[in-house]
Design an enzyme around this catalytic site. Structure first.
Site, PDB file in Angstrom:
ATOM      1  N   ASP A  38       0.877  -1.164   0.000  1.00  0.00           N
ATOM      2  CA  ASP A  38       0.000   0.000   0.000  1.00  0.00           C
ATOM      3  C   ASP A  38       0.927   1.231   0.000  1.00  0.00           C
ATOM      4  OD1 ASP A  38      -2.207   1.820   0.871  1.00  0.00           O
ATOM      5  OD2 ASP A  38      -1.126   1.776   2.769  1.00  0.00           O
ATOM      6  N   GLU A  71     -13.323  18.916   6.411  1.00  0.00           N
ATOM      7  CA  GLU A  71     -12.329  17.875   6.717  1.00  0.00           C
ATOM      8  C   GLU A  71     -12.171  17.574   8.216  1.00  0.00           C
ATOM      9  OE1 GLU A  71     -11.351  15.884   4.606  1.00  0.00           O
ATOM     10  OE2 GLU A  71     -10.376  16.732   2.846  1.00  0.00           O
ATOM     11  N   ASP A 112     -22.175  26.935   5.576  1.00  0.00           N
ATOM     12  CA  ASP A 112     -22.852  28.212   5.318  1.00  0.00           C
ATOM     13  C   ASP A 112     -23.919  28.072   4.223  1.00  0.00           C
ATOM     14  OD1 ASP A 112     -21.270  29.399   7.234  1.00  0.00           O
ATOM     15  OD2 ASP A 112     -19.746  30.065   5.802  1.00  0.00           O
TER      16      ASP A 112
HETATM   17  P1  ADP Z   1      -4.553   5.415  -0.199  1.00  0.00           P
HETATM   18  O1  ADP Z   1      -4.870   4.084  -0.854  1.00  0.00           O
HETATM   19  O2  ADP Z   1      -3.387   6.071  -0.861  1.00  0.00           O
HETATM   20  O3  ADP Z   1      -4.385   5.278   1.293  1.00  0.00           O
HETATM   21  P2  ADP Z   1      -7.383   6.300  -0.147  1.00  0.00           P
HETATM   22  O4  ADP Z   1      -7.970   5.091  -0.828  1.00  0.00           O
HETATM   23  O5  ADP Z   1      -7.636   6.437   1.309  1.00  0.00           O
HETATM   24  O6  ADP Z   1      -5.798   6.405  -0.481  1.00  0.00           O
HETATM   25  O7  ADP Z   1      -7.931   7.622  -0.865  1.00  0.00           O
HETATM   26  C1  ADP Z   1      -7.826   7.763  -2.271  1.00  0.00           C
HETATM   27  C2  ADP Z   1      -8.048   9.186  -2.721  1.00  0.00           C
HETATM   28  O8  ADP Z   1      -9.370   9.652  -2.370  1.00  0.00           O
HETATM   29  C3  ADP Z   1      -7.113  10.189  -2.106  1.00  0.00           C
HETATM   30  O9  ADP Z   1      -5.875  10.236  -2.759  1.00  0.00           O
HETATM   31  C4  ADP Z   1      -7.921  11.494  -2.276  1.00  0.00           C
HETATM   32  O10 ADP Z   1      -7.776  11.974  -3.584  1.00  0.00           O
HETATM   33  C5  ADP Z   1      -9.347  11.044  -2.078  1.00  0.00           C
HETATM   34  N1  ADP Z   1      -9.810  11.244  -0.683  1.00  0.00           N
HETATM   35  C6  ADP Z   1     -10.165  10.283   0.198  1.00  0.00           C
HETATM   36  N2  ADP Z   1     -10.538  10.815   1.388  1.00  0.00           N
HETATM   37  C7  ADP Z   1     -10.366  12.158   1.282  1.00  0.00           C
HETATM   38  C8  ADP Z   1     -10.565  13.283   2.183  1.00  0.00           C
HETATM   39  N3  ADP Z   1     -10.985  13.146   3.437  1.00  0.00           N
HETATM   40  N4  ADP Z   1     -10.283  14.515   1.710  1.00  0.00           N
HETATM   41  C9  ADP Z   1      -9.836  14.686   0.452  1.00  0.00           C
HETATM   42  N5  ADP Z   1      -9.639  13.694  -0.431  1.00  0.00           N
HETATM   43  C10 ADP Z   1      -9.910  12.437  -0.039  1.00  0.00           C
HETATM   44 MG    MG Z   2      -2.379   3.292   3.782  1.00  0.00          MG
END
Ligand code: ADP
Ligand code: MG
Length: 292
Positions: A38, A71, A112
């Protein structure tokens, strides 16, 4: 009965910072032909920072305030980076309601009275947000630097872009080089986009990259390798990684990872150091040569 050598091996593993849950994990590790990592939190530290704030339709402070409002409801490492940046900029973060998370793509909430969407480009476009060509070029350039571009939309308009970067763990490159030298094929799998994934993979020295993989698809990728005759280890830290850890012939969990990942691992890297994954393979080769 478990041969004595395996029991001794498990004890030796504990000294090396490896929690080996079962003798089988040690036995199978000798036969590994492929190892899948990963990206975020496994190859990288998983403690990313906002590096660039690109305000498009609103002032920079408003962009940060709105993004942080959404967020602060999210557990994602990218979310923590956004909230920290808003704090250090000293902006007042408005309230949010109806927070929703779209696993592996993004999040949304009402701020908002306006719907705010935050996530990757495909996620925003699916929700009817248009990404102008100039913004698209900017996003590509940031991604080529290995940064994750997080898009922020308020209503139907792209309000801005936050670039977020994570650094490699200190031993990542060395661990990958060692595993290759030992004859294993090395793959990176991530939910992040292809450009960012490729930039990071290049830095690490991994040629085989699977990007844009949704959480539920990680285990399928492991299964696909297995159906081609590979004996597969999966290394991961997140909730998203649990099914892949369980599917792999040997699941290797990062010690500081989420509880679900740790529970799904056959081997846990207590020190979070990927060199210890190399040590696990070496240990199993040593132990199994003693048994034969
Ligand atoms: P990874 O496999 O690299 O751990 P994730 O599967 O958790 O990544 O997330 C994939 C993508 O989804 C992120 O790179 C981002 O673009 C988007 N994403 C997920 N959660 C969020 C969040 N809370 N805020 C912004 N973007 C998010
Ligand atoms: Mg990870």
């Amino acid at each position: 009965a478990t041969p004595t050598a395996v029991t001794v091996g498990i004890g030796r593993g504990a000294e090396l910072g490896l929690l080996i849950r079962n003798g089988e994990a040690l036995e199978v590790s000798e036969k590994l032909t492929a190892i899948v990592f990963d990206k975020t939190g496994t190859l990288t530290r998983g403690k990313p920072d906002v590096t660039d704030v690109v305000a498009l339709a609103v002032p920079e402070d408003r962009l940060l305030a709105v993004a942080a409002a959404v967020e602060h409801n999210s557990q994602h490492p990218l979310a923590a980076a956004v909230v920290r940046r808003a704090e250090s900029a000293g902006v007042t973060v408005p309230a949010s309601e109806r927070f929703t998370t779209f696993g592996g793509r993004g999040v949304s909430a009402v701020v908002d009275g306006e719907e705010v969407l935050i996530g990757n480009q495909p996620f925003l476009e699916e929700h009817g947000v248009t990404v102008p060509e100039g913004a698209e070029r900017r996003i590509a350039a940031l991604q080529d630097e290995g940064k994750t571009a997080v898009l922020v939309a308020a209503g139907a308009d792209l309000a801005g872009i936050l670039a977020i970067a994570d650094t490699l763990k200190p031993t990542t490159k060395r661990a990958v080089a060692e595993l290759k030298r030992m004859g294993l094929s090395v793959t990176m799998i991530t939910g992040d986009n292809e450009r960012t994934a490729n930039a990071i993979a290049r830095e690490v020295g991994i040629e085989d990259v699977h990007a844009g993989v949704l959480p539920q698809e990680k285990a399928q990728e492991v299964r696909a390798l297995q159906s081609r005759g590979e004996v597969v280890a999966f290394v991961g830290d997140g909730i998203n990684d649990a099914p892949a850890l369980a599917q792999a012939d040997v699941g290797i969990a990062i010690g500081s990872g989420t509880d679900v990942a740790i529970e799904s691992g056959d081997i846990v890297l207590i020190r979070d150091d990927l060199i210890d994954a190399v040590a696990a393979v070496e240990l199993s080769r040593k132990v199994m040569s003693r048994i034969k």
